[in-house]
Scaffold this motif. Structure first.
Motif, PDB file in Angstrom:
ATOM      1  N   SER A 170       0.886  -1.147  -0.475  1.00  0.00           N
ATOM      2  CA  SER A 170       0.005   0.228   0.117  1.00  0.00           C
ATOM      3  C   SER A 170       0.931   1.669   0.215  1.00  0.00           C
ATOM      4  CB  SER A 170      -0.536  -0.506   1.232  1.00  0.00           C
ATOM      5  OG  SER A 170      -1.584  -1.087   1.162  1.00  0.00           O
ATOM      6  N   ILE A 171       1.823   0.865   1.235  1.00  0.00           N
ATOM      7  CA  ILE A 171       2.976   2.006   1.070  1.00  0.00           C
ATOM      8  C   ILE A 171       3.278   2.359  -0.309  1.00  0.00           C
ATOM      9  CG2 ILE A 171       4.822   3.614   1.629  1.00  0.00           C
ATOM     10  CD1 ILE A 171       4.086   2.104   4.639  1.00  0.00           C
ATOM     11  N   LEU A 172       3.981   1.186  -1.459  1.00  0.00           N
ATOM     12  CA  LEU A 172       4.698   1.545  -2.421  1.00  0.00           C
ATOM     13  C   LEU A 172       4.106   1.998  -3.581  1.00  0.00           C
ATOM     14  CD1 LEU A 172       6.690  -1.557  -2.043  1.00  0.00           C
ATOM     15  CD2 LEU A 172       7.629   0.589  -1.827  1.00  0.00           C
ATOM     16  N   ASP A 173       2.586   1.848  -3.425  1.00  0.00           N
ATOM     17  CA  ASP A 173       1.511   2.434  -3.990  1.00  0.00           C
ATOM     18  C   ASP A 173       0.780   3.408  -4.020  1.00  0.00           C
ATOM     19  OD1 ASP A 173       0.217   1.489  -6.996  1.00  0.00           O
ATOM     20  OD2 ASP A 173      -1.537   0.777  -5.546  1.00  0.00           O
ATOM     21  N   ASN A 174       1.000   3.738  -3.133  1.00  0.00           N
ATOM     22  CA  ASN A 174       0.116   5.432  -2.700  1.00  0.00           C
ATOM     23  C   ASN A 174       1.482   6.807  -3.537  1.00  0.00           C
ATOM     24  OD1 ASN A 174      -1.008   7.627  -1.789  1.00  0.00           O
ATOM     25  ND2 ASN A 174      -0.395   6.461   0.255  1.00  0.00           N
ATOM     26  N   ILE A 175       0.574   7.613  -4.014  1.00  0.00           N
ATOM     27  CA  ILE A 175       0.826   9.086  -4.872  1.00  0.00           C
ATOM     28  C   ILE A 175       0.886   9.773  -4.497  1.00  0.00           C
ATOM     29  CG2 ILE A 175      -1.396   9.414  -5.723  1.00  0.00           C
ATOM     30  CD1 ILE A 175       0.346  10.035  -9.099  1.00  0.00           C
ATOM     31  N   ALA A 176       0.618   9.451  -3.262  1.00  0.00           N
ATOM     32  CA  ALA A 176       0.821  10.664  -2.644  1.00  0.00           C
ATOM     33  C   ALA A 176       1.778  11.245  -1.931  1.00  0.00           C
ATOM     34  CB  ALA A 176      -0.244  10.445  -0.949  1.00  0.00           C
ATOM     35  N   TYR A 177       2.674  10.048  -2.196  1.00  0.00           N
ATOM     36  CA  TYR A 177       4.078  10.496  -1.140  1.00  0.00           C
ATOM     37  C   TYR A 177       4.867  11.134  -2.618  1.00  0.00           C
ATOM     38  CZ  TYR A 177       3.540   7.452   2.311  1.00  0.00           C
ATOM     39  OH  TYR A 177       2.969   6.169   3.195  1.00  0.00           O
ATOM     40  N   THR A 178       4.255  11.729  -3.567  1.00  0.00           N
ATOM     41  CA  THR A 178       5.117  12.819  -4.889  1.00  0.00           C
ATOM     42  C   THR A 178       4.560  13.602  -4.726  1.00  0.00           C
ATOM     43  OG1 THR A 178       3.261  11.839  -5.882  1.00  0.00           O
ATOM     44  CG2 THR A 178       5.383  10.548  -5.631  1.00  0.00           C
ATOM     45  N   GLY A 179       3.723  13.901  -3.103  1.00  0.00           N
ATOM     46  CA  GLY A 179       3.135  14.927  -3.086  1.00  0.00           C
ATOM     47  C   GLY A 179       1.694  15.221  -4.022  1.00  0.00           C
ATOM     48  N   VAL A 180       1.647  14.615  -4.696  1.00  0.00           N
ATOM     49  CA  VAL A 180      -0.211  14.623  -6.139  1.00  0.00           C
ATOM     50  C   VAL A 180      -1.318  13.766  -4.722  1.00  0.00           C
ATOM     51  CG1 VAL A 180      -0.578  14.020  -7.276  1.00  0.00           C
ATOM     52  CG2 VAL A 180       1.279  14.363  -7.419  1.00  0.00           C
ATOM     53  N   LEU A 181      -2.806  15.144  -4.668  1.00  0.00           N
ATOM     54  CA  LEU A 181      -3.098  14.391  -3.600  1.00  0.00           C
ATOM     55  C   LEU A 181      -4.630  14.409  -5.029  1.00  0.00           C
ATOM     56  CD1 LEU A 181      -3.296  17.530  -1.965  1.00  0.00           C
ATOM     57  CD2 LEU A 181      -2.765  15.708  -1.386  1.00  0.00           C
ATOM     58  N   LYS A 182      -4.909  12.539  -5.032  1.00  0.00           N
ATOM     59  CA  LYS A 182      -5.628  11.724  -5.309  1.00  0.00           C
ATOM     60  C   LYS A 182      -7.385  11.386  -5.121  1.00  0.00           C
ATOM     61  CE  LYS A 182      -6.273   8.036  -8.090  1.00  0.00           C
ATOM     62  NZ  LYS A 182      -5.881   6.669  -8.471  1.00  0.00           N
ATOM     63  N   SER A 183      -8.217  12.053  -5.590  1.00  0.00           N
ATOM     64  CA  SER A 183      -9.379  11.738  -4.333  1.00  0.00           C
ATOM     65  C   SER A 183     -10.201  10.858  -5.445  1.00  0.00           C
ATOM     66  CB  SER A 183      -9.755  13.505  -4.308  1.00  0.00           C
ATOM     67  OG  SER A 183     -11.620  12.577  -3.299  1.00  0.00           O
ATOM     68  N   GLY A 184     -11.439   9.833  -5.934  1.00  0.00           N
ATOM     69  CA  GLY A 184     -11.468   8.909  -6.852  1.00  0.00           C
ATOM     70  C   GLY A 184     -10.895   9.132  -8.507  1.00  0.00           C
TER      71      GLY A 184
END
Length: 67
Positions: free
Chosen positions: A30-44
């Motif tokens: 889950s951590i490796l697949d979470n784009i939020a760590y790149t500074g991108v916010l995603k909702s749907g």
């Protein structure tokens, strides 16, 4: 490394989650697949631009891990 090896390495180093437990493979994935760590916010389907102040890793590293 795969999630199993990462989990094992974290355990060897004594690194635990905020509850004091070992990181499981599903958590690592889950951590490796979470784009939020790149500074991108995603909702749907909505994805923001990069917010540099939120960025922990470079997008190029994230893309490498995804491949």
């Amino acid at each position: 490394l795969g999630a199993r090896k990462i989990s094992s390495e974290l355990a060897k180093r004594g690194i635990r989650n905020k509850k004091g437990k070992l990181f499981g493979q599903s958590t690592i994935n889950s951590i490796l697949d979470n784009i939020a760590y790149t500074g991108v916010l995603k909702s749907g389907d909505t994805i923001s631009k990069i917010h540099p102040h939120l960025q922990i890793i470079k997008p190029s590293i994230f893309e490498f891990v995804q491949r």
